[in-house]
Each structure stands twice: as C-alpha cells, then as structure tokens.
Motif scaffolding. Structure first.
Motif, short mmCIF file in Angstrom:
data_model
loop_
_atom_site.label_atom_id
_atom_site.label_comp_id
_atom_site.label_asym_id
_atom_site.label_seq_id
_atom_site.Cartn_x
_atom_site.Cartn_y
_atom_site.Cartn_z
N GLY A 110 3.75 2.41 -1.27
CA GLY A 110 3.01 2.48 -0.23
C GLY A 110 1.40 2.34 0.17
N HIS A 111 1.04 2.97 -0.05
CA HIS A 111 -0.38 3.22 -0.19
C HIS A 111 -1.60 2.30 -1.28
N ARG A 112 -0.26 1.27 -1.74
CA ARG A 112 -1.67 0.72 -3.37
C ARG A 112 -2.74 0.54 -2.82
N ALA A 113 -3.20 -0.45 -2.11
CA ALA A 113 -5.16 -1.12 -1.28
C ALA A 113 -5.47 -0.41 -0.99
N ALA A 114 -5.35 0.40 -0.22
CA ALA A 114 -5.98 1.93 -0.04
C ALA A 114 -6.58 2.48 -0.64
N ILE A 115 -5.51 2.85 -2.20
CA ILE A 115 -6.31 3.31 -3.27
C ILE A 115 -7.24 2.66 -4.01
N LEU A 116 -6.43 1.50 -4.60
CA LEU A 116 -7.60 0.80 -5.49
C LEU A 116 -8.30 0.30 -4.30
N GLY A 117 -8.98 0.42 -3.49
CA GLY A 117 -10.42 0.12 -2.45
C GLY A 117 -10.72 1.14 -2.69
N PHE A 118 -9.64 2.83 -2.73
CA PHE A 118 -10.61 3.70 -3.26
C PHE A 118 -12.01 3.99 -4.53
N GLU A 119 -10.95 3.14 -5.22
CA GLU A 119 -10.99 3.83 -7.03
C GLU A 119 -12.58 2.46 -7.31
N ARG A 120 -12.06 1.55 -6.30
CA ARG A 120 -13.45 0.66 -6.20
C ARG A 120 -14.38 0.47 -5.86
N TRP A 162 -15.97 3.89 -3.93
CA TRP A 162 -16.49 5.15 -4.96
C TRP A 162 -15.91 5.51 -6.05
N LEU A 163 -15.05 5.12 -7.09
CA LEU A 163 -15.04 5.51 -8.67
C LEU A 163 -16.03 4.48 -9.48
N GLY A 164 -16.47 3.25 -8.85
CA GLY A 164 -17.33 2.09 -9.35
C GLY A 164 -15.81 1.64 -10.24
N LEU A 165 -14.48 2.06 -10.13
CA LEU A 165 -13.52 0.78 -11.12
C LEU A 165 -13.61 -0.74 -11.00
N ASP A 166 -13.40 -0.41 -12.23
CA ASP A 166 -13.69 -2.95 -11.58
C ASP A 166 -11.85 -3.36 -12.02
N VAL A 167 -11.61 -2.70 -10.26
CA VAL A 167 -10.00 -3.18 -9.96
C VAL A 167 -10.02 -4.72 -9.04
N ALA A 168 -8.50 -5.19 -8.83
CA ALA A 168 -8.42 -5.92 -8.14
C ALA A 168 -7.41 -5.43 -7.01
N VAL A 169 -8.33 -5.66 -5.58
CA VAL A 169 -7.56 -5.01 -4.46
C VAL A 169 -6.25 -5.65 -3.61
N PRO A 170 -5.31 -5.63 -3.81
CA PRO A 170 -4.51 -6.70 -3.49
C PRO A 170 -4.72 -7.14 -1.97
N GLY A 171 -4.49 -8.02 -1.68
CA GLY A 171 -4.96 -9.29 0.09
C GLY A 171 -6.25 -9.86 -0.22
N GLU A 172 -6.78 -9.13 -1.32
CA GLU A 172 -9.36 -9.54 -0.97
C GLU A 172 -9.21 -10.71 -2.10
N PRO A 173 -10.23 -11.72 -1.74
CA PRO A 173 -10.68 -12.18 -2.98
C PRO A 173 -10.95 -11.90 -3.48
N SER A 174 -10.47 -12.42 -4.81
CA SER A 174 -11.27 -12.18 -5.90
C SER A 174 -12.76 -12.14 -6.21
N LYS A 175 -13.47 -11.73 -6.38
CA LYS A 175 -15.18 -11.98 -6.71
C LYS A 175 -15.42 -13.08 -7.78
N PRO A 176 -16.22 -13.89 -7.38
CA PRO A 176 -16.64 -15.55 -8.07
C PRO A 176 -17.16 -14.76 -9.63
N ARG A 177 -16.86 -16.07 -10.55
CA ARG A 177 -16.48 -15.61 -11.72
C ARG A 177 -18.56 -15.50 -11.67
N SER A 178 -19.16 -16.27 -11.24
CA SER A 178 -21.03 -16.11 -11.61
C SER A 178 -21.38 -14.76 -11.34
N GLU A 179 -20.82 -14.16 -9.67
CA GLU A 179 -21.45 -12.63 -9.22
C GLU A 179 -21.54 -11.73 -10.25
#
Length: 325
Positions: free
Chosen positions: A36-46, A48-65
């Motif tokens: 139920g709180h998957r998006a919040a958990i993935l956002g915390f991992e990205r 605060w923990l610096g993990l390269d994860v995709a948060v559902p509902g947010e646009p993905s970063k362009p390839r150039s970045e």
C-alpha cells in the motif's frame, strides 16, 4: 477419547497455533502495508539511501542525465627516438685513498633485570618471640640447617580444598619462618601427593605413610583433615638420629592456618623434642625442649644416613699362623 486427553490436545493446539498465527498475521500485515505504501518506500530508498530505483507515478530521468562512465581517449604511442651512439673516452684511473680505520668500542654488558626478592609471607597466627639463649646454644641457633620435606595429604584435605597444593606450600612457608627464628631450621618442600583415603587415627596414618617413598626428602609428613589429638607426632627417634616420618592433623577449620601448629609439632617431635603446647595461643616454644632440639640439631634423619656418614671400620689385625695359641 477421554476429557483429559481432549483438554491436553486443546492446550497443545493453543500453545502451537497462537505463535504460528501471530507470525503469519505479522508477515501478511507487512506485505499489505508494503504494497500500500510502495511509492513512499521507494522514494525513501532513492532520496535517502541513494538507490537507483524507479518510483511509480514520477517521470523517469532522461538518459542524458544519467552518469556515464568516464571514457578516456586512447593515447597514441609516440615514435621512439633513439639517441646517437657515442663512444665514451677512457678516463684515467684514480688512485683510491685509504679509508681511516675507526675502532668500534666493545658493547657494554647488559645489566640483567631481576625481580626483587620476595619477602616472607605474614604468619596468620601469633608467635611468641624466641627467648635469649646461652652462648653455646646461640652458636647452634646460627648454624643453618635445611630439612627437605615431602607432604602427603589425605582424602579429606584434598577433597575439601581445590587449592590443596597451594595450601600445603603456604603452611610449609609459615612453619619454616617460625622454625628459622626459633631453631635456625629451614624447610624445603620437595613434593606434595594425595592419599586416596581419610586417616581416622595416627596409627592408620603411620601405616599408610610406610608405603610412600620419600623421593630424596629427609622427613615425610602426613597432613590429615580431621581434628584428632594424638600424643605421637613422629616415629621413634634415638640418641643418634631423628625420625623420618611424622604426622600433623588439622585443628579448628575456621582458623587461618589450621595445620600450622600441627606441622610445627610434627617437625620438632621428629627432631627429638615437643616444645609446642597443643592449645597454646599464641604459639610458644618451651625452653627445655628448645634446648634439646638445638643440641640434636645436626643429627641425621635415618639410621642409614648415620651409617653412611660414620667413618669406615679399621681392618682387623692379621690372624696368627697355625700352631700358635
């Protein structure tokens, strides 16, 4: 099926089922909350923990970045330039100068570091200071004598104390200090062994000690754990030798040195006197028995040693020839 067995099965089901139901429910609640709180958990991992994860509902970063690994251009090898070949001119040989001879002083000998000598252990019982002696006995007192002793403890002493070897060593050190001041006698402990039975009397102790070897000791002493009063503290002595076997039973077990008084009586009785009263407090030496022991001080402890130290017998005169009467 009886009611007692049904009741036992019910208790067993409750004891096993409740922990299993709790673990399964806790695991299911964790899965439900995490989903139920998957998006919040993935956002915390990205964030605060610096993990390269995709948060559902947010646009993905362009390839150039996205960070690309640094690619260094390949360095082209430079053409090798060979230096011109030149023939070195011969140099005149130089005469080596003699080196001065330096004498190294010999190393100083190292001073050995030795531990300071160990002081005497304080005697836990009070002892009366030795009385003044006449000049002839004072000379006997100053003559050193070392008695080698071997101690045999019975089962009660060894079973009551786990440190029975240290216990014997302490008592021998204390007895040696008292005997040095009173008689000029030092005790040297040669060995400590345990006997498998408990001595119920002095006769039993002497009978068992007869089967124990001395291992080079002058005096064999038995230490019994029971509080037994016996008038005989040592084997028989003669005018020419001390006794080689003695016994010492314990006194009050609450005393800081239960066997000290008995050990002193065993040694002095083996030397031909009994200067210590059994119940004297503090420990005191009788003047007359002290004089007897000092006069007998340097006698051997066994008749064999006496015979070995005596001069050889002179050869007998030649027999008379036959026919002479």
């Amino acid at each position: 099926m009886s009611a007692a067995r049904l009741k036992s099965l019910g208790k067993l089901t409750v004891l096993i089922g409740l922990p299993v139901a709790f673990v399964v429910g806790l695991f299911g609640a964790g899965v439900y909350v995490g989903h139920g709180h998957r998006a919040a958990i993935l956002g915390f991992e990205r964030d605060w923990l610096g993990l390269d994860v995709a948060v559902p509902g947010e646009p993905s970063k362009p390839r150039s970045e996205t960070t690309k690994p640094d690619v260094k251009p390949e360095a082209k090898p430079e053409p090798e330039v060979k230096p011109p070949v030149t023939t070195p001119e011969p140099k005149p040989e130089a005469t080596p100068e003699p080196k001065p001879v330096v004498e190294t002083p010999p190393p100083k000998p190292e001073t050995p570091t030795s531990e300071p000598p160990r002081g005497p252990d304080p005697i836990p019982l009070a002892v009366v200071d030795p009385a003044p002696l006449p000049p002839e006995l004072q000379a006997k007192l100053t003559e050193p004598l070392k008695i080698r002793v071997k101690v045999v403890v019975d089962e009660e002493v060894a079973g009551r104390r786990s440190d029975w070897i240290d216990y014997v060593e302490r008592h021998v050190r204390w007895a040696s200090q008292v005997l040095q001041s009173q008689l000029g006698v030092e005790l040297e402990l040669r060995g400590v062994v345990a006997w498998p039975t408990t001595w119920s009397s002095g006769q039993v102790a002497f009978a068992d000690l007869a089967s124990v070897g001395s291992d080079g000791a002058d005096l064999l002493i038995g230490l019994g754990g029971r509080n037994i009063r016996t008038p005989v503290q040592a084997a028989a002595t003669t005018a020419k030798h001390h006794a080689s076997t003695a016994i010492a039973f314990g006194s009050d077990p609450t005393s800081p040195a239960p066997h000290l008084r008995g050990l002193l009586r065993a040694v002095t009785h083996a030397m031909g006197g009994d200067p210590i009263t059994a119940d004297a407090n503090p420990i005191a030496f009788a003047d007359e028995d002290r004089r007897i022991i000092l006069e007998r001080k340097h006698l051997p402890f066994t008749p064999e040693a006496e015979d070995a130290s005596s001069p050889p017998a002179q050869p007998a005169e030649d027999a008379a020839p036959e026919g002479d009467i």
